[in-house]
Design a protein around this motif. Sequence first.
Motif, PDB file in Angstrom:
ATOM      1  N   ALA A   2       3.248   5.423  -2.512  1.00  0.00           N
ATOM      2  CA  ALA A   2       1.832   5.588  -2.902  1.00  0.00           C
ATOM      3  C   ALA A   2       1.336   7.019  -2.742  1.00  0.00           C
ATOM      4  O   ALA A   2       0.204   7.247  -2.352  1.00  0.00           O
ATOM      5  N   GLY A   3       2.230   7.993  -3.019  1.00  0.00           N
ATOM      6  CA  GLY A   3       1.836   9.402  -2.972  1.00  0.00           C
ATOM      7  C   GLY A   3       1.650   9.972  -1.578  1.00  0.00           C
ATOM      8  O   GLY A   3       1.194  11.106  -1.413  1.00  0.00           O
ATOM      9  N   SER A   4       2.040   9.211  -0.530  1.00  0.00           N
ATOM     10  CA  SER A   4       1.773   9.635   0.858  1.00  0.00           C
ATOM     11  C   SER A   4       2.611  10.833   1.303  1.00  0.00           C
ATOM     12  O   SER A   4       2.280  11.498   2.281  1.00  0.00           O
TER      13      SER A   4
ATOM     14  N   GLU B 287       9.871  -4.216  14.409  1.00  0.00           N
ATOM     15  CA  GLU B 287      10.525  -3.321  13.437  1.00  0.00           C
ATOM     16  C   GLU B 287       9.466  -2.523  12.673  1.00  0.00           C
ATOM     17  O   GLU B 287       8.460  -3.067  12.239  1.00  0.00           O
ATOM     18  N   GLN B 288       9.709  -1.220  12.518  1.00  0.00           N
ATOM     19  CA  GLN B 288       8.757  -0.347  11.820  1.00  0.00           C
ATOM     20  C   GLN B 288       9.264  -0.005  10.419  1.00  0.00           C
ATOM     21  O   GLN B 288      10.469   0.191  10.219  1.00  0.00           O
TER      22      GLN B 288
ATOM     23  N   SER C 151       6.422   2.902   4.361  1.00  0.00           N
ATOM     24  CA  SER C 151       5.008   2.647   4.648  1.00  0.00           C
ATOM     25  C   SER C 151       4.158   3.869   4.303  1.00  0.00           C
ATOM     26  O   SER C 151       4.447   4.971   4.779  1.00  0.00           O
ATOM     27  N   PRO C 152       3.095   3.710   3.503  1.00  0.00           N
ATOM     28  CA  PRO C 152       2.202   4.843   3.201  1.00  0.00           C
ATOM     29  C   PRO C 152       1.557   5.430   4.459  1.00  0.00           C
ATOM     30  O   PRO C 152       1.180   6.594   4.470  1.00  0.00           O
ATOM     31  N   ASP C 153       1.454   4.617   5.526  1.00  0.00           N
ATOM     32  CA  ASP C 153       0.835   5.093   6.768  1.00  0.00           C
ATOM     33  C   ASP C 153       1.812   5.840   7.669  1.00  0.00           C
ATOM     34  O   ASP C 153       1.399   6.639   8.510  1.00  0.00           O
ATOM     35  N   GLN C 154       3.110   5.577   7.513  1.00  0.00           N
ATOM     36  CA  GLN C 154       4.098   6.152   8.437  1.00  0.00           C
ATOM     37  C   GLN C 154       5.022   7.187   7.795  1.00  0.00           C
ATOM     38  O   GLN C 154       5.637   7.995   8.501  1.00  0.00           O
ATOM     39  N   ALA C 155       5.125   7.177   6.467  1.00  0.00           N
ATOM     40  CA  ALA C 155       6.132   8.012   5.799  1.00  0.00           C
ATOM     41  C   ALA C 155       5.944   9.496   6.078  1.00  0.00           C
ATOM     42  O   ALA C 155       6.918  10.217   6.361  1.00  0.00           O
ATOM     43  N   LEU C 156       4.701   9.991   6.026  1.00  0.00           N
ATOM     44  CA  LEU C 156       4.474  11.428   6.238  1.00  0.00           C
ATOM     45  C   LEU C 156       4.851  11.834   7.655  1.00  0.00           C
ATOM     46  O   LEU C 156       5.491  12.876   7.861  1.00  0.00           O
ATOM     47  N   MET C 157       4.491  11.009   8.644  1.00  0.00           N
ATOM     48  CA  MET C 157       4.838  11.321  10.036  1.00  0.00           C
ATOM     49  C   MET C 157       6.351  11.287  10.238  1.00  0.00           C
ATOM     50  O   MET C 157       6.903  12.115  10.974  1.00  0.00           O
ATOM     51  N   ALA C 158       7.022  10.348   9.561  1.00  0.00           N
ATOM     52  CA  ALA C 158       8.491  10.288   9.637  1.00  0.00           C
ATOM     53  C   ALA C 158       9.099  11.577   9.077  1.00  0.00           C
ATOM     54  O   ALA C 158      10.053  12.125   9.646  1.00  0.00           O
TER      55      ALA C 158
END
Length: 240
Positions: A191-193, A96-97, A102-109
């Motif tokens: 986190a500001g992502s 599950e993602q 997630s600060p690492d995935q939110a922008l790409m989503a």
Amino acid sequence: GFVGFENYAYLLSSPQFWSTVRVTALFLIIIVPLQTVIALALALLLAERLPGVSVVRVLVFIPVAAPAAVATLVWGLAFRPQGPINAVLGALGIPEQPFLTSPDQALMAMIILMSWIGVGYWTLFLLGGIQAVPAELYEAAALDGAGWWRCLWSITLPSMMRTILFVVVANTVASSLAFVPVQILTQGGPAGSTRLYIYDLYNTTFLLGDVSLGQAQVVLMLVMLIAITGVQFRMLTKEK
């Protein structure tokens, strides 16, 4: 009397301001080429007289007709931990993602969501550019034995450079003003992502009520957009 200059000095020395600029720059560096390449590929596909191309055309243009807020809500549900995307990943044996949490995935989503909304729109312009290329050029190339790829690189792309330039510049401006998905789904987090410049400007002006600082942000945004689009014009017109 020089409060305006104090606002600029404050912004240019603010870590949060530069964090927002970095997030927005990364967002634009990914989303503009991604949308342009996908839209160009779809336009080339739709320009071909292939079986089933009318179905593809409908599927490409449906997102253009849907309001951005509706598309955002649908994708927001899809990206939930128990949403359909994770269900498909689970069926494939993929863990599950977290996506939007997630600060690492939110922008790409957010980029995937906004590309789904925007690609069909840019495809319309690029399809028009392809259809405007004179048929005689292809006929002459066919007589010389040129194949599809040769025609693409020697005729289609050079002939539609103005259209591609327009799409790249307009897409950059439109993506810089992307606000609705951030406002509805993440409010700039986690986190500001996903804290894009336009959301930060809205936050400063309307939520914090600092209108003069917001005006300074507008001026800096215009300067940055003029600089970016100026570079794009130079690069694409040189290639021509």
